[in-house]
Design a protein around this motif. Structure first.
Motif, mmCIF file in Angstrom:
data_model
loop_
_atom_site.group_PDB
_atom_site.id
_atom_site.type_symbol
_atom_site.label_atom_id
_atom_site.label_comp_id
_atom_site.label_asym_id
_atom_site.label_seq_id
_atom_site.Cartn_x
_atom_site.Cartn_y
_atom_site.Cartn_z
ATOM 1 N N LYS A 1 14.458 80.855 26.167
ATOM 2 C CA LYS A 1 13.528 80.407 25.132
ATOM 3 C C LYS A 1 13.312 81.500 24.080
ATOM 4 C CE LYS A 1 9.295 77.729 24.990
ATOM 5 N NZ LYS A 1 9.821 76.372 24.751
ATOM 6 N N GLN B 1 22.562 70.869 27.924
ATOM 7 C CA GLN B 1 21.442 69.961 27.694
ATOM 8 C C GLN B 1 21.193 69.192 28.984
ATOM 9 O OE1 GLN B 1 21.319 67.472 24.125
ATOM 10 N NE2 GLN B 1 20.456 65.847 25.375
ATOM 11 N N PRO B 2 20.027 69.387 29.595
ATOM 12 C CA PRO B 2 19.813 68.776 30.904
ATOM 13 C C PRO B 2 19.771 67.254 30.802
ATOM 14 C CG PRO B 2 17.774 69.712 30.073
ATOM 15 C CD PRO B 2 18.845 70.106 29.104
ATOM 16 N N LEU C 1 20.617 72.642 34.025
ATOM 17 C CA LEU C 1 20.247 73.430 32.845
ATOM 18 C C LEU C 1 21.344 74.397 32.420
ATOM 19 C CD1 LEU C 1 16.509 74.322 33.394
ATOM 20 C CD2 LEU C 1 17.487 73.272 31.368
ATOM 21 N N GLU D 1 13.784 82.895 38.308
ATOM 22 C CA GLU D 1 14.015 81.609 37.628
ATOM 23 C C GLU D 1 13.137 81.515 36.379
ATOM 24 O OE1 GLU D 1 13.363 78.068 40.041
ATOM 25 O OE2 GLU D 1 13.200 76.881 38.211
ATOM 26 N N ILE E 1 12.883 71.180 33.335
ATOM 27 C CA ILE E 1 13.932 70.829 32.383
ATOM 28 C C ILE E 1 13.400 70.185 31.108
ATOM 29 C CG2 ILE E 1 15.668 70.588 34.178
ATOM 30 C CD1 ILE E 1 15.405 67.592 33.963
ATOM 31 N N THR F 1 12.997 72.216 23.322
ATOM 32 C CA THR F 1 14.032 72.948 22.586
ATOM 33 C C THR F 1 15.398 72.785 23.244
ATOM 34 O OG1 THR F 1 13.634 75.002 23.796
ATOM 35 C CG2 THR F 1 12.395 74.672 21.765
ATOM 36 N N LEU F 2 15.411 72.332 24.501
ATOM 37 C CA LEU F 2 16.692 72.148 25.185
ATOM 38 C C LEU F 2 17.179 70.704 25.151
ATOM 39 C CD1 LEU F 2 16.270 74.411 28.341
ATOM 40 C CD2 LEU F 2 17.683 74.853 26.343
ATOM 41 N N LEU F 3 16.305 69.802 24.741
ATOM 42 C CA LEU F 3 16.689 68.388 24.728
ATOM 43 C C LEU F 3 17.227 68.000 23.354
ATOM 44 C CD1 LEU F 3 13.570 66.986 26.593
ATOM 45 C CD2 LEU F 3 15.858 67.266 27.543
ATOM 46 N N ASP G 1 11.995 70.926 28.453
ATOM 47 C CA ASP G 1 11.696 71.825 27.348
ATOM 48 C C ASP G 1 12.280 71.212 26.081
ATOM 49 O OD1 ASP G 1 11.746 73.764 25.419
ATOM 50 O OD2 ASP G 1 12.150 75.376 26.825
ATOM 51 N N LEU H 1 24.512 77.387 28.613
ATOM 52 C CA LEU H 1 23.364 76.487 28.675
ATOM 53 C C LEU H 1 23.839 75.060 28.461
ATOM 54 C CD1 LEU H 1 20.171 77.727 26.834
ATOM 55 C CD2 LEU H 1 20.664 77.568 29.262
ATOM 56 N N THR I 1 16.088 72.912 46.049
ATOM 57 C CA THR I 1 15.715 72.932 44.635
ATOM 58 C C THR I 1 15.192 71.565 44.197
ATOM 59 O OG1 THR I 1 17.386 74.601 44.165
ATOM 60 C CG2 THR I 1 16.573 73.337 42.298
ATOM 61 N N LEU J 1 18.071 80.274 22.672
ATOM 62 C CA LEU J 1 19.403 79.807 23.074
ATOM 63 C C LEU J 1 19.414 78.275 23.116
ATOM 64 C CD1 LEU J 1 20.383 82.313 25.921
ATOM 65 C CD2 LEU J 1 20.971 82.372 23.489
ATOM 66 N N LYS J 2 20.522 77.712 22.695
ATOM 67 C CA LYS J 2 20.668 76.258 22.622
ATOM 68 C C LYS J 2 21.768 75.808 23.573
ATOM 69 C CE LYS J 2 17.781 75.710 19.208
ATOM 70 N NZ LYS J 2 16.487 75.224 19.656
ATOM 71 N N PRO J 3 21.738 74.527 23.930
ATOM 72 C CA PRO J 3 22.834 74.022 24.762
ATOM 73 C C PRO J 3 24.194 74.373 24.161
ATOM 74 C CG PRO J 3 21.135 72.354 24.578
ATOM 75 C CD PRO J 3 20.715 73.485 23.689
ATOM 76 N N LEU K 1 19.691 71.800 38.624
ATOM 77 C CA LEU K 1 18.831 71.030 37.728
ATOM 78 C C LEU K 1 19.553 70.613 36.450
ATOM 79 C CD1 LEU K 1 15.583 73.156 38.113
ATOM 80 C CD2 LEU K 1 15.979 70.880 39.056
ATOM 81 N N LEU L 1 14.336 81.348 32.401
ATOM 82 C CA LEU L 1 13.932 80.281 31.477
ATOM 83 C C LEU L 1 13.249 80.869 30.237
ATOM 84 C CD1 LEU L 1 12.643 77.577 34.003
ATOM 85 C CD2 LEU L 1 14.728 77.489 32.628
#
Lengths: 243, 243
Positions: free
Chosen positions: A28, A80-81, A67, A20, B90, B94-96, B92, A78, B64, A32-34, A65, A24
């Motif tokens: 990074k 956006q969480p 993600l 995991e 979650i 860069t992911l938000l 991060d 990916l 989880t 990588l982007k959503p 989660l 992640l």
């Protein structure tokens, strides 16, 4: 007979943990982007030197989660969480300890004391009209006592959260409502609010908060809100305002 | 040749969703508490009429989320969920999305404006001494400019969160730090803080906040904090205090 040393079981749990973390870091490192596609399970398994089962379990976690998500014909991408969504399933007051419940209730007091500037920044006539309606409906059923019926509290305070114009805050509040209800009902049992004696002056009603929002400043509103929330603060601080 | 109607794929995702919901309802209906053992995968599979794989995946999700855990020789037990832990992976920046980042930064302003009462309730001499040390260390490197170096901000404000005596709030803040850093650095690019002109009077320093904590009231502290955070509020409200 030969004595064998004990054979230790393989710690599969921690292998999934490691994978995991690797995944992640991979997202990074590759910036990588959503929306971006990620490599296939098999590719990860080969690069990481682990079984597909382990990779699958790690990916399942990330999916739980929020993600990553599976897209038809595109494999996994990916995502956006949604930072609030994960809260939803776990915020069951019956599963949380007393300490956590107390702390979440304190958090509510902190949020409502803290959001004044955002209310004044974003308020418009429509908001004030809606609050006026809520307060008038309350006053129509006025009993003369200091009452905090839960539905009235939620209508008025919920509208304030909405006026904050911050959807993360709003979702957070709506998720915390079961916790607030739970603590509120407990608090009502501990304290006879009809018999509550304020430290001085009189109780600040929803009407007074609304007048503050119309003609006051964030500063006057905060003072009024502090007084409005006094029974809850006293309860949090284990003070007792009742006779 | 016979035309077949299209065969729809089985929606395994939603089956796991359903099982997850059933499991949560089962815990609630049976009034299970953290620490209680739960039935085995196979038993759930039989009662629910689904495969063990589906039950396993639903249980993995709950694991989880920190709602259940595996215990050696005891099978799975319910666990008091750590409501903060799930955030960690979650959050991060860069992911938000930009919206979420902005809202989380606003949340920080709300929290710091709102927590004054808890600081005054819980402060003791040790806290004040520690803050004194932090502020003295800052003053020793004073440059005469209004500087918000990140490490100083974190030392001072982090200590305030700690004084709130609310571990949920503290963990929340420590998780949000990467977001704060990210927005802070972005903000610093947008606004020349050394050139920032306050709306009136002068800037409220950490020293002044500390003096407020020593001899003031929650009310005076909130006013001081509001002024201290003014550049951030202005940035949130798209106002510009600079020349």
């Amino acid at each position: 007979m030969k004595k064998y040393k004990k054979i230790e079981p393989v710690d599969t749990g921690s292998l999934v943990d490691k994978v995991e973390i690797k995944l992640l870091a991979f997202f990074k490192d590759n910036n990588l982007k959503p929306g971006d596609a990620i490599p296939k399970e098999l590719e990860f398994a080969e690069s990481l030197g682990v079984s597909r089962t382990v990779v699958r379990e790690a990916l399942l976690r990330l999916r739980t989660l929020g993600l990553v998500e599976s897209k038809k014909h595109r494999g996994m991408i990916l995502k956006q969480p949604d930072i609030i969504n994960n809260f939803e399933r776990i915020l069951d007051p019956t599963l949380l300890g007393e300490d956590t419940l107390k702390q979440l209730f304190e958090l509510r007091l902190i949020l409502e004391m803290g959001m004044a500037d955002f209310l004044f920044e974003n308020r418009d006539q429509k908001d004030l009209d809606e609050l006026e309606e809520i307060v008038e409906a309350e006053e129509a059923t006025e009993t003369g006592k200091i009452r905090f019926t839960l539905d009235k509290e939620i209508a008025f305070h919920g509208k304030l959260y909405q006026m904050s114009n911050n959807t993360t805050l709003q979702k957070f509040q709506s998720l915390l409502l079961p916790v607030f209800d739970y603590v509120y009902l407990k608090e009502t049992k501990d304290t006879d609010l009809d018999d509550y004696h304020f430290s001085g002056g009189k109780f600040v009603t929803h009407r007074m908060l609304l007048e503050n929002l119309k003609v006051g400043t964030p500063e006057t509103f905060r003072s009024a809100m502090r007084r409005h929330l006094e029974p809850h603060f006293d309860h949090a601080f284990k003070k007792n305002g009742s006779k």
